[in-house]
Motif scaffolding. Structure first.
Motif, short mmCIF file in Angstrom:
data_model
loop_
_atom_site.label_atom_id
_atom_site.label_comp_id
_atom_site.label_asym_id
_atom_site.label_seq_id
_atom_site.Cartn_x
_atom_site.Cartn_y
_atom_site.Cartn_z
N ILE A 270 0.88 -1.17 0.00
CA ILE A 270 0.00 0.00 0.00
C ILE A 270 0.91 1.22 0.00
CG2 ILE A 270 -1.95 1.16 1.09
CD1 ILE A 270 -2.62 -1.38 2.55
N GLU A 271 1.15 1.77 -1.16
CA GLU A 271 2.14 2.83 -1.30
C GLU A 271 1.81 4.06 -0.47
OE1 GLU A 271 2.80 3.71 -5.39
OE2 GLU A 271 3.58 1.71 -5.88
N GLN A 272 0.52 4.43 -0.40
CA GLN A 272 0.17 5.65 0.32
C GLN A 272 0.43 5.56 1.81
OE1 GLN A 272 -4.17 4.97 -0.81
NE2 GLN A 272 -4.47 6.02 1.14
N TYR A 273 0.51 4.35 2.34
CA TYR A 273 0.81 4.15 3.76
C TYR A 273 2.25 3.70 3.99
CZ TYR A 273 -4.28 4.21 4.41
OH TYR A 273 -5.62 4.56 4.42
N GLY A 274 3.01 3.55 2.92
CA GLY A 274 4.38 3.09 3.06
C GLY A 274 4.50 1.63 3.44
N VAL A 275 3.49 0.84 3.07
CA VAL A 275 3.47 -0.59 3.43
C VAL A 275 4.01 -1.42 2.27
CG1 VAL A 275 2.03 -2.54 4.09
CG2 VAL A 275 1.47 -0.24 4.92
N ASN A 276 4.98 -2.25 2.58
CA ASN A 276 5.55 -3.16 1.57
C ASN A 276 6.03 -4.40 2.29
OD1 ASN A 276 6.87 -4.49 -0.49
ND2 ASN A 276 7.74 -2.62 -1.37
N LEU A 277 5.12 -5.35 2.45
CA LEU A 277 5.38 -6.55 3.23
C LEU A 277 5.32 -7.79 2.37
CD1 LEU A 277 3.26 -5.74 6.41
CD2 LEU A 277 5.73 -6.04 6.38
N LYS A 278 6.29 -8.66 2.57
CA LYS A 278 6.29 -9.96 1.90
C LYS A 278 5.48 -10.94 2.72
CE LYS A 278 7.74 -13.11 -1.05
NZ LYS A 278 7.38 -13.05 -2.49
N GLY A 279 4.48 -11.54 2.10
CA GLY A 279 3.66 -12.53 2.79
C GLY A 279 3.75 -13.88 2.12
N ARG A 280 3.59 -14.94 2.89
CA ARG A 280 3.65 -16.30 2.35
C ARG A 280 2.56 -17.15 3.00
NH1 ARG A 280 10.10 -17.84 2.74
NH2 ARG A 280 10.88 -16.25 1.27
N GLU A 281 2.06 -18.09 2.24
CA GLU A 281 1.08 -19.03 2.76
C GLU A 281 1.66 -19.81 3.94
OE1 GLU A 281 -1.46 -22.94 1.19
OE2 GLU A 281 -0.36 -21.69 -0.23
N GLU A 282 2.93 -20.19 3.83
CA GLU A 282 3.56 -20.97 4.90
C GLU A 282 3.68 -20.16 6.18
OE1 GLU A 282 4.59 -22.62 0.98
OE2 GLU A 282 4.74 -20.62 1.84
N TRP A 283 3.96 -18.87 6.05
CA TRP A 283 4.07 -18.03 7.25
C TRP A 283 2.71 -17.88 7.92
CZ3 TRP A 283 7.47 -13.71 4.65
CH2 TRP A 283 8.80 -14.17 4.58
N GLN A 284 1.66 -17.75 7.13
CA GLN A 284 0.33 -17.68 7.71
C GLN A 284 0.03 -18.94 8.52
OE1 GLN A 284 -3.22 -18.54 5.42
NE2 GLN A 284 -4.11 -16.56 5.99
N ALA A 285 0.38 -20.08 7.95
CA ALA A 285 0.15 -21.35 8.64
C ALA A 285 0.96 -21.43 9.94
CB ALA A 285 0.50 -22.52 7.72
N GLU A 286 2.20 -20.96 9.90
CA GLU A 286 3.03 -20.96 11.10
C GLU A 286 2.42 -20.06 12.18
OE1 GLU A 286 7.02 -19.97 10.03
OE2 GLU A 286 7.20 -21.65 8.62
N TYR A 287 1.87 -18.94 11.75
CA TYR A 287 1.24 -18.03 12.72
C TYR A 287 0.02 -18.69 13.35
CZ TYR A 287 -1.44 -14.27 14.76
OH TYR A 287 -2.18 -13.51 15.64
#
Length: 355
Positions: A270-287
């Motif tokens: 989200i450029e207007q908020y300065g958000v640039n996050l890498k997300g992964r399906e595996e990380w969601q599962a780990e969380y």
């Protein structure tokens, strides 16, 4: 953790109910019905959040609500699934989590009309109207759990003179509703961080409000942590191990719950908020694996995941609002209807006996 190997270590039982909201992934009637089907299949609790304002005039005068309001409420009630716990959440605050909620009538979050435009939380009419609204919703939904304020601490500062007016409102509403519904868990929900208020101030506010909350119920979406730049990897291994327990310790004598939460499975930009996050399906599962194990250790009452399926289609059709991307890809099911790894973990826990 990979698609080929899921290392899921399950306990013998779970302490908490597991739910989602019926927030649909598309605006079509078919998508609404499919979302309710998914809720029935993958939960033992359904969560209804009403954050559209308050029908202030009608509630105060004890008159019928606007047909638009009645339609939304009645549609929700008609979909209440049999055999599942019901969590109902309403709120007196606007979405800035600071000012008095807007008017819910022909549309949601409208400007409050007439003399209601300048009313404050400590106004007797505001307190009376909100109590009537809460009573109406309790009667309609017959909830097992109820939040009477959503993410209540998101933008509050107890050094602001207006806070005392808000605290008076909370005390009056809680005391009255608790007297009328002694067996119903009534609580406020708290954030695990805010973009407007520092952590120390927020926790100080929480301690002032917790006497009027039966539970420590939190809203948490920790794929980026307040106070840190929202860039880099949304890797749950970066989370403090006490992410949940530190909130439970705010009032260790009260039951703990996650009133809403989620975690991205795809990149979030989200450029207007300065958000640039890498997300992964595996990380969601780990969380999800981390979260459920921690909640079991804390003997939590329930957990609500937002959302059951990515709402890519809804986002496309409702104006592609950048801010709404924040939760778009948190589904346990992706935008094409494919189950994610996290759903396998979620469902494995759901099969455990609830004690």
């Amino acid at each position: 953790m990979t698609k080929e190997k899921l290392d899921i270590r399950l306990p013998d039982t779970r302490s908490f109910y597991m739910g989602t909201t019926p927030f649909p992934y598309d605006i079509t009637p078919e998508a609404v019905e499919e979302t309710y089907r998914l809720v029935r299949e993958h939960t033992d609790l359904i969560a209804y959040h009403f954050d559209s304002g308050v029908p202030w005039l009608e509630a105060f005068e004890e008159k019928p609500y606007h047909p638009n309001v009645l339609s939304e409420i009645d549609n929700a009630v008609s979909h209440l699934p049999e055999g599942k716990k019901v969590y109902l959440a309403i709120t007196p605050q606007a979405q800035d989590r600071k000012s008095l909620a807007g008017y819910w009538g022909e549309d949601s979050n409208m400007e409050r009309p007439g003399e209601w435009r300048n009313k404050s939380f400590d106004d007797p009419d505001v307190i009376a109207a909100y109590l009537n609204y809460a009573r109406y919703m309790i009667e309609k939904f017959n909830p097992d759990y109820m939040a009477y304020g959503i993410e209540i601490d998101g933008n509050l500062d107890d050094r602001d003179p207006s806070f005392e007016k808000f605290l008076f409102f909370i005390e009056q509403v809680y005391t009255t509703l608790k007297r009328e519904n002694p067996s119903l868990p009534l609580f406020l929900t708290f954030q695990t961080g805010s973009f407007e208020v520092d952590w120390e101030t927020q926790r100080r506010v929480d301690r002032r409000l917790l006497p009027f909350s039966d539970y420590v119920a939190i809203s948490t979406y920790p794929y980026w942590i307040p106070g840190k730049p929202p860039v880099g990897e949304a890797n749950p291994s970066n989370l403090p191990k006490n992410w949940f327990s530190q909130m439970a310790k705010l009032a260790p004598d009260k039951p703990f719950a996650v009133s809403e939460g989620g975690y991205i499975a795809e990149d979030l930009v989200i450029e207007q908020y300065g958000v640039n996050l890498k997300g992964r399906e595996e990380w969601q599962a780990e969380y999800v694996n981390f979260m459920l194990n921690e909640l079991n250790k804390l003997n939590a009452k329930f957990v609500v995941w937002f959302v059951i399926r990515d709402y890519d289609l809804l986002w496309e059709k409702t104006g592609r609002i950048e801010a709404y991307k924040i939760w778009r890809d948190t589904g346990l099911i992706d935008g094409n209807g494919n189950p994610r790894l996290a759903l396998r973990i979620w469902d494995a826990w759901l099969k455990l006996p609830k004690i």
